[in-house]
Design a protein around this motif. Sequence first.
Motif, PDB file in Angstrom:
ATOM      1  N   GLU A  20       0.607  -1.015   0.044  1.00 54.38           N
ATOM      2  CA  GLU A  20       0.044   0.038   0.162  1.00 54.38           C
ATOM      3  C   GLU A  20       1.036   1.585  -0.097  1.00 54.38           C
ATOM      4  N   GLU A  21       0.424   2.702  -0.285  1.00 55.37           N
ATOM      5  CA  GLU A  21       1.216   3.751   0.163  1.00 55.37           C
ATOM      6  C   GLU A  21       2.055   3.913   1.146  1.00 55.37           C
ATOM      7  N   ASP A  22       1.505   3.404   1.868  1.00 51.92           N
ATOM      8  CA  ASP A  22       2.132   4.051   3.823  1.00 51.92           C
ATOM      9  C   ASP A  22       3.396   2.989   3.537  1.00 51.92           C
ATOM     10  N   ARG A  23       3.461   2.324   2.250  1.00 53.03           N
ATOM     11  CA  ARG A  23       4.980   0.995   1.794  1.00 53.03           C
ATOM     12  C   ARG A  23       4.919   0.461   3.013  1.00 53.03           C
ATOM     13  N   GLN A  24       3.634  -0.305   4.253  1.00 55.05           N
ATOM     14  CA  GLN A  24       4.694  -0.639   5.211  1.00 55.05           C
ATOM     15  C   GLN A  24       2.971  -1.555   5.293  1.00 55.05           C
ATOM     16  N   THR A  25       1.790  -0.933   4.482  1.00 54.60           N
ATOM     17  CA  THR A  25       0.722  -2.244   4.558  1.00 54.60           C
ATOM     18  C   THR A  25       0.594  -2.859   3.810  1.00 54.60           C
ATOM     19  N   ARG A  26      -0.120  -4.054   3.545  1.00 55.80           N
ATOM     20  CA  ARG A  26       0.338  -4.869   2.349  1.00 55.80           C
ATOM     21  C   ARG A  26      -1.288  -5.671   2.507  1.00 55.80           C
ATOM     22  N   ARG A  27      -1.723  -5.915   1.230  1.00 55.66           N
ATOM     23  CA  ARG A  27      -3.553  -6.265   1.158  1.00 55.66           C
ATOM     24  C   ARG A  27      -3.120  -7.123   0.704  1.00 55.66           C
ATOM     25  N   PHE A  28      -4.295  -8.697   0.507  1.00 61.38           N
ATOM     26  CA  PHE A  28      -4.404  -9.054  -1.248  1.00 61.38           C
ATOM     27  C   PHE A  28      -5.492  -9.061  -1.621  1.00 61.38           C
ATOM     28  N   TYR A  29      -5.230  -8.735  -2.798  1.00 60.03           N
ATOM     29  CA  TYR A  29      -6.152  -9.299  -3.675  1.00 60.03           C
ATOM     30  C   TYR A  29      -6.064 -11.079  -4.356  1.00 60.03           C
ATOM     31  N   ALA A  30      -7.630 -11.106  -3.575  1.00 63.15           N
ATOM     32  CA  ALA A  30      -8.068 -12.721  -3.846  1.00 63.15           C
ATOM     33  C   ALA A  30      -8.450 -13.023  -5.923  1.00 63.15           C
ATOM     34  N   THR A  31      -7.155 -14.056  -6.054  1.00 66.45           N
ATOM     35  CA  THR A  31      -8.115 -14.021  -7.635  1.00 66.45           C
ATOM     36  C   THR A  31      -8.942 -15.650  -7.924  1.00 66.45           C
ATOM     37  N   HIS A  32      -8.816 -16.662  -6.371  1.00 63.21           N
ATOM     38  CA  HIS A  32      -9.167 -18.008  -6.350  1.00 63.21           C
ATOM     39  C   HIS A  32     -10.270 -17.531  -5.663  1.00 63.21           C
ATOM     40  N   GLU A  33     -11.099 -18.683  -6.066  1.00 59.78           N
ATOM     41  CA  GLU A  33     -12.253 -18.622  -4.357  1.00 59.78           C
ATOM     42  C   GLU A  33     -11.855 -19.316  -3.555  1.00 59.78           C
ATOM     43  N   SER A  34     -10.968 -20.364  -3.791  1.00 56.58           N
ATOM     44  CA  SER A  34     -10.807 -20.888  -1.971  1.00 56.58           C
ATOM     45  C   SER A  34     -10.543 -19.745  -1.089  1.00 56.58           C
ATOM     46  N   VAL A  35      -9.907 -18.545  -0.954  1.00 58.22           N
ATOM     47  CA  VAL A  35      -9.811 -17.323  -0.840  1.00 58.22           C
ATOM     48  C   VAL A  35     -10.282 -15.736  -0.858  1.00 58.22           C
ATOM     49  N   GLN A  36     -11.393 -16.536  -1.352  1.00 58.83           N
ATOM     50  CA  GLN A  36     -12.493 -14.972  -2.398  1.00 58.83           C
ATOM     51  C   GLN A  36     -12.696 -14.754  -0.230  1.00 58.83           C
ATOM     52  N   SER A  37     -12.360 -15.342   0.949  1.00 63.24           N
ATOM     53  CA  SER A  37     -12.903 -14.250   1.763  1.00 63.24           C
ATOM     54  C   SER A  37     -11.621 -13.386   2.955  1.00 63.24           C
ATOM     55  N   LEU A  38     -10.688 -13.957   2.381  1.00 61.72           N
ATOM     56  CA  LEU A  38      -9.310 -12.323   2.601  1.00 61.72           C
ATOM     57  C   LEU A  38      -9.066 -11.454   1.420  1.00 61.72           C
ATOM     58  N   LYS A  56      -5.719 -20.591   4.608  1.00 61.16           N
ATOM     59  CA  LYS A  56      -7.145 -20.581   3.993  1.00 61.16           C
ATOM     60  C   LYS A  56      -6.771 -21.593   3.022  1.00 61.16           C
ATOM     61  N   PHE A  57      -6.315 -21.972   1.530  1.00 59.55           N
ATOM     62  CA  PHE A  57      -6.118 -22.516   0.915  1.00 59.55           C
ATOM     63  C   PHE A  57      -6.350 -24.170   0.895  1.00 59.55           C
ATOM     64  N   LYS A  58      -5.061 -24.313   2.140  1.00 66.15           N
ATOM     65  CA  LYS A  58      -5.374 -25.840   1.970  1.00 66.15           C
ATOM     66  C   LYS A  58      -6.722 -26.287   2.992  1.00 66.15           C
ATOM     67  N   THR A  59      -6.818 -25.565   3.838  1.00 66.11           N
ATOM     68  CA  THR A  59      -8.169 -25.999   4.683  1.00 66.11           C
ATOM     69  C   THR A  59      -9.427 -26.221   3.621  1.00 66.11           C
ATOM     70  N   THR A  60      -9.418 -25.027   2.696  1.00 66.72           N
ATOM     71  CA  THR A  60     -10.680 -24.786   1.936  1.00 66.72           C
ATOM     72  C   THR A  60     -10.460 -25.796   0.659  1.00 66.72           C
ATOM     73  N   SER A  61      -9.526 -26.033   0.441  1.00 67.34           N
ATOM     74  CA  SER A  61      -9.434 -27.297  -0.221  1.00 67.34           C
ATOM     75  C   SER A  61      -9.353 -28.994  -0.317  1.00 67.34           C
ATOM     76  N   VAL A  62      -9.573 -29.140   1.661  1.00 67.01           N
ATOM     77  CA  VAL A  62      -9.169 -30.465   1.879  1.00 67.01           C
ATOM     78  C   VAL A  62     -10.924 -30.632   2.192  1.00 67.01           C
ATOM     79  N   GLN A  63     -11.994 -29.720   2.438  1.00 65.19           N
ATOM     80  CA  GLN A  63     -12.694 -29.456   2.599  1.00 65.19           C
ATOM     81  C   GLN A  63     -13.302 -29.409   0.760  1.00 65.19           C
TER      82      GLN A  63
END
Length: 69
Positions: A20-38, A56-63
């Motif tokens: 992000e602009e503050d050069r400290q914070t990271r944001r996640f842009y999800a492209t796979h449905e298994s991690v969409q909640s993030l 999250k990916f591994k939990t959802t994948s197993v589920q």
Amino acid sequence: MFESRIIEINGTFVGTIILEEDRQTRRFYATHESVQSLHNKRYPSGQDLRTSVIRKFKTTSVQYNIGVS
């Protein structure tokens, strides 16, 4: 956005870490449905973000019985 890095798990592109602009914070842009909640979640470190996404990916994948080792 100042910088970005992709997250790929076992050959599956699941999203991007965006610095992000503050050069400290990271944001996640999800492209796979298994991690969409993030999608658009913010984290203080890239490693915390990556760990959350992988978990999250591994939990959802197993589920849903998606082939993940």
